[in-house]
Structure formats: structure tokens, C-alpha cells
Write a protein that holds these residues in place. Structure first.
Motif, PDB file in Angstrom:
ATOM      1  N   GLY A  98     -56.362  18.255  13.597  1.00 27.07           N
ATOM      2  CA  GLY A  98     -55.810  17.770  11.731  1.00 27.07           C
ATOM      3  C   GLY A  98     -57.227  16.968  10.767  1.00 27.07           C
ATOM      4  O   GLY A  98     -56.506  16.327  10.195  1.00 27.07           O
TER       5      GLY A  98
ATOM      6  N   ASN B   3     -47.592  18.981  12.304  1.00 32.30           N
ATOM      7  CA  ASN B   3     -48.873  18.714  11.433  1.00 32.30           C
ATOM      8  C   ASN B   3     -50.529  18.716  12.149  1.00 32.30           C
ATOM      9  O   ASN B   3     -51.081  18.335  10.749  1.00 32.30           O
ATOM     10  CB  ASN B   3     -48.836  19.063  10.247  1.00 32.30           C
ATOM     11  CG  ASN B   3     -47.255  19.260   9.331  1.00 32.30           C
ATOM     12  OD1 ASN B   3     -47.044  20.991   9.666  1.00 32.30           O
ATOM     13  ND2 ASN B   3     -46.797  18.779   9.252  1.00 32.30           N
ATOM     14  N   THR B   4     -50.715  18.533  13.672  1.00 30.34           N
ATOM     15  CA  THR B   4     -51.910  18.380  13.601  1.00 30.34           C
ATOM     16  C   THR B   4     -52.151  18.651  14.699  1.00 30.34           C
ATOM     17  O   THR B   4     -52.420  18.058  15.125  1.00 30.34           O
ATOM     18  CB  THR B   4     -52.085  16.450  14.186  1.00 30.34           C
ATOM     19  OG1 THR B   4     -51.243  15.325  13.308  1.00 30.34           O
ATOM     20  CG2 THR B   4     -53.135  16.036  14.264  1.00 30.34           C
TER      21      THR B   4
END
Length: 544
Positions: free
Chosen positions: A246, A227-228
Motif C-alpha cells: 500500500g 486496502n493495503t
């Protein structure tokens, strides 16, 4: 500037290329982080067959394969040719075996086994090997990953709990035809029972490769942050100093390694660069590979190449489902592929990238695979075991056509029934004679690998036992192969041939060292891992 995080190496992308880069960096004493755009790491590597094509690697020692660097070089010359500079081809043959040995000696988990008999894709060319040069990871228990298991990308192949390596699948596909196939099916069944009894979570293919690499990286102290998503490069003077991802900044004291894959899921870039028609829904690459890092590198002045090419893989795409790519399905006898005119146009058992190239060259982007019930009963087709009925939904919604006669099938396909009948009759004549006079199916050792060894020609059998089935095919892919141009040290090059300081690339984000072709099983992952390894070595040397 003030950095949120600081590392020697920042790797953008978490497939085999990125994991190898970070792992090598850690094993050379550098700090490293892998940042991943999505909520799962592993990229397309986790969805792949997991094999690597690295001539001269240590796992080929003692196998009886008679090979040399000179033969491997001749083979790359014959397949890749001058589309890729000789120095890059030769560097791969030098660094590839070095990478395999390094990971074998410096980790407890990165291991491979020889995929004996899985041929190079053009074994009859100079330097080609009918025994093959590919190695694949052993089956791996995902429980060993601990918390990493929950964030690793998983394959969506329908194996019904029957975990198997590619070399095992080769045997299992003949379970109704050979004793070896039956014994292999029993072995895999016992593995499944053992998993149920012990709680083991066995994985093979690309999942095993990614699992082994990520566990090794964790033990070496490397980090994987999901999730970056990459946002932009941070440039200081003429050097890439880090990235913004991110919402945070990451300093890369030694360099940034791009390993985020290609642009398979960008419809805009596909239509800009690839042959038409093209559709992102045809790709089996991992989601979110939209070419954002390629675009960012281009903005820095990076040179691009091979943007019009993909790692082609013919596929079937049922409504509302992901693509089912076809490898073994096209090698079995009792099957043909026809174009919109109801005519054969290709050796159906040809290497998959060549098959896709031919679909475009022969105006056969929309094609049909035709089989009879005998073939359906004998072999694994579209993920269905021998004799298992096709999904009811596929028949109900018309994705799979079924008919009692060839003529009726042709009508349901929207073809001239008599033309399809004539095509089937012509093929059946070749099958009875054992020789395909039109496309020479079965002449190559690669063709025969997935054929039926009990037949005179393993790839030919008449299509005559109804009912008959037709499945629509499209020119799918397992990734794009165009991207930034790199040198022998995996440094990203500008248009003038000079490197962009601090920027490296590995995997499908970079223009492939294999050029426009596909020499053998694992010719994607082998170079990807080698480039990641090479980039980390160069960064380590530059920091020293």
C-alpha cells in the motif's frame, strides 16, 4: 532503512489462516498487523462453510466418536498417502488439536460445535469415520464486531434471511420429507423472527468463523488494515525483514506470514498450471486472489508444489452471476449428471473434489444436471427452496432448460434425445432396485448424508415426474491448493530444503498438507488455521 511501521509479525492476508496467525501472536505477547489487499477482510474463509477438520480436538470429547491419533494417522495415510511427507501429516495431527484448545482457552469468542454425523469424505477407508470429525462455529451476531462489521467480507449465498449452520442445512434440505426437517425449518424461521425483533444480525458458516476470529483479534489488540495490497518483500541480507504494501513499508521483526490465498482469479496462472480448459470465472474463491505473493516468494527461491491442483467444487454459473457451487444438490435422489454424450460418468453424490477430478478424467468438463419436478418440489436446488420456481431470467435466457418430456429436454440440451432417454431409463431401473450398478451411488455413508432417509436407498429415486430440467455444470473451485512448500513450523522452504529466514506461509498460499485429496469437511480451514498458529509460535520462540 526507515520503516513506516514496525511489528513483530506482519501477516499478509486476512482469512482464517492470517487471523489465527495474528491472534496467536498477540496472545503470545507479540505485536501483529494483518494487511489485506481489498477493502474487505475475511478472504475465502468468510465465503466458506466455516467447518474445520481437526481430528482429536477437544470439541469431539464426549461425543461418542471413538477415535485416536493412530486412526487419524491411518486415514491420512490412506487418503493423502506419500504425496505429502509423513512428518508433515503427523505434525498436523499434533498441532491441530493444540491450536483448537489454545483458542478455546485464550479467547472468549472462538468456539466450535460438533457437526455430528457429517462423515469424513472417505469413511470406508482405514481410519475413516462415518460420524465425522468436523466441528463448526456456532451462529454469531455480527453486531458484536462494531466498526469491523462494515469491512468484513460477506457471503453472497441466497438464504433469504434464513441463517443456518451446515448441520442445520442438512436437516432443512429434508423439510418436505422428515419431521426433523420440518422442526429444523421452524427453528431457523424462529431465529429469523428473533433477529427481526431484536435487530440481531446473525451469521453462520464462514462468516461466523471470521467474525469470531476478528473480534478476538481486536480484543487482543491486533490490527487489520484493509486496502493495503502487498507489493514486495524487503530483504536484509538473507532474511525477509518486512514488506512494502500500500505504498508503505512494514518491518517484521520476527517474521512475515503469507496467508493471502492462491491464484484462483489469475487466468494467466490458471492456464499455466491447471488442467485445461479453465476459467477464473468458475472460481468461488474471494476476489483478488491472483497469486502475487506466491510469485514474490518464488523470486526469493521458494519451492512450489501442487500447482496443478484445486479444491474442486462443481458449480453452475448463470450468465452475469457468480458461481453457485453444488454440494447438497448432488446428494438428493431423483437427479443425475450426464456428459456431452448424454451418459452418466460419475457417482453424482461423490465428494466434490473427486467429482471435479472425474469431470476432467472423463472428458466431461461441460456436463448437465438433470432433475424432474418431483425433485424440484422436495429439495433445495441451486439456492431455491422446495417448490420455488427457478429464476425467470434463467429460463428466459436458456441457462436452465425445461421440457415436458426427457426427449424434448435432450434436444434442448443439444444431446441425442434417445441417448438421454436411455440413460434416464437405465438410472430409473437402478433407482427402483435400490442399487446403482454403474457408480454405486448410495453405498458410502458420505453419499447418504445428503440423501432422503425415507427411501430404501437415500440417493436413488426414478426421474419420471415432469416437467424436466437441465442445468449446465462446470468444474469450479473454492481455491487453488498449490503454493510454496513449508516445513512443520510453517517456514517457507527453498528448493534445497532450507528455510527462507523470516518467511512463513499458511492457507492456500502454501502447498496443501492434504496433498491431492480432501479427507473431510473443513480440511482446508483446519490446516490453514493450524499453520497460522504454528507460524506464530515459531516466531515467538525465535524472538525469545
Amino acid at each position: 532503512m526507515r520503516w513506516d511501521h514496525s511489528f513483530d509479525v506482519v501477516v499478509v492476508g486476512s482469512g482464517a489462516a492470517g487471523l489465527t496467525a495474528a491472534l496467536t501472536a498477540r496472545l503470545r505477547g507479540l505485536t501483529a498487523v494483518v494487511i489485506e489487499k481489498t477493502d474487505k477482510y475475511g478472504g475465502s474463509s468468510a465465503l466458506s462453510g466455516g467447518a474445520i477438520w481437526v481430528p482429536g480436538n477437544l470439541y469431539l470429547d464426549g461425543t461418542g466418536l471413538k477415535d485416536s491419533k493412530e486412526e487419524a494417522s491411518a486415514y491420512l495415510k490412506a487418503t493423502v498417502g506419500d504425496r505429502v511427507p509423513e512428518k508433515r501429516r503427523e505434525a498436523y495431527l499434533d498441532k491441530g488439536p493444540e491450536m483448537v484448545r489454545f483458542l478455546h482457552e485464550r479467547t472468549r469468542h472462538v468456539r466450535f460445535e460438533y457437526a455430528r454425523g457429517y462423515p469424513d469424505y472417505f469413511p470406508e477407508l482405514p481410519g475413516g469415520k462415518a460420524m465425522g470429525r468436523s466441528v463448526e462455529p456456532p451462529v454469531f451476531d455480527l453486531r458484536r464486531l462494531g466498526a469491523l462489521r462494515g469491512i468484513m467480507r460477506r457471503s453472497e449465498l441466497a438464504t433469504y434471511g434464513m441463517v443456518m449452520k451446515s448441520s442445520e442445512f442438512h436437516e432443512v434440505n429434508m423439510m418436505t420429507r422428515t419431521t426433523r426437517g420440518k422442526l429444523m425449518a421452524a427453528k431457523i424461521g424462529l431465529r429469523a423472527v428473533k433477529g427481526l425483533l431484536t435487530g440481531a444480525r446473525y451469521a453462520a458458516l464462514g462468516e461466523a468463523l471470521v467474525g469470531r476470529l476478528s473480534l478476538s483479534l481486536a480484543e487482543a489488540g491486533g490490527k487489520i488494515w484493509v486496502n493495503t495490497p502487498f507489493e514486495e518483500f524487503v530483504v536484509s541480507g538473507d532474511r525477509v525483514a518486512g514488506v512494502r504494501a500500500g505504498g508503505r513499508t512494514f518491518e517484521a521483526r520476527g517474521g512475515v506470514v503469507l496467508a493471502a490465498g492462491g491464484f484462483s482469479h489469475s487466468q494467466e496462472l490458471r492456464e499455466k498450471y491447471l488442467p485445461l480448459p479453465t476459467d477464473a470465472r468458475w472460481s468461488s474463491a474471494a476476489p483478488a486472489q491472483t497469486g502475487d505473493t506466491i510469485a514474490a516468494a518464488l523470486a526469493l527461491g521458494a519451492e512450489l508444489d501442487l500447482m496443478e491442483r484445486v479444491w474442486g467444487m462443481p458449480a453452475a454459473v448463470p450468465p452475469g452471476e457468480p458461481p453457485t457451487f453444488l454440494v447438497t444438490d448432488r446428494g438428493v435422489p431423483g437427479m443425475i449428471v450426464v456428459d456431452g454424450r448424454g451418459e452418466r460418468f460419475v457417482n453424482e453424490a461423490a465428494p466434490y473434489h473427486l467429482f471435479v477430478d472425474t469431470m476432467y478424467a472423463r472428458d466431461a468438463v461441460r456436463s448437465w444436471m438433470v432433475i424432474d419436478q418431483r425433485t424440484k418440489n422436495r429439495h433445495i436446488m441451486l439456492g431455491h427452496f422446495p417448490g420455488q420456481a427457478f429464476k425467470a431470467a434463467w429460463l428466459k435466457n436458456g441457462f436452465v432448460k425445461k421440457a415436458t418430456t426427457v426427449e424434448e429436454l435432450g434436444a434442448r440440451m443439444g444431446l441425442d434425445p434417445l441417448k438421454l432417454r436411455a440413460t434416464v431409463d437405465r438410472f430409473n431401473g437402478f433407482a427402483r432396485s435400490g442399487s446403482d450398478a454403474d457408480f454405486h451411488r448410495g453405498d458410502s455413508a458420505y453419499d447418504r448424508y445428503y440423501g432422503d432417509p425415507t427411501l430404501p436407498n437415500p440417493n436413488l429415486l426414478p426421474i419420471e415426474k415432469g416437467p424436466f430440467y437441465a442445468i449446465p455444470l462446470i468444474p469450479g473451485d473454492i481455491g487453488t491448493k498449490g503454493g510454496v512448500v513449508t516445513d512443520v513450523d510453517a517456514r517457507v522452504l527453498r528448493g534445497d530444503g532450507e528455510p527462507i529466514t523470516g518467511l512463513y506461509a499458511a492457507g492456500n498460499v502454501a502447498a496443501a498438507v492434504m496433498g491431492e485429496t480432501y479427507p473431510g469437511p473443513g480440511a482446508t480451514l483446519g490446516p490453514a488455521m493450524t499453520s497460522g498458529y504454528t507460524a506464530a509460535l515459531h516466531i515467538a520462540a525465535s524472538l525469545r
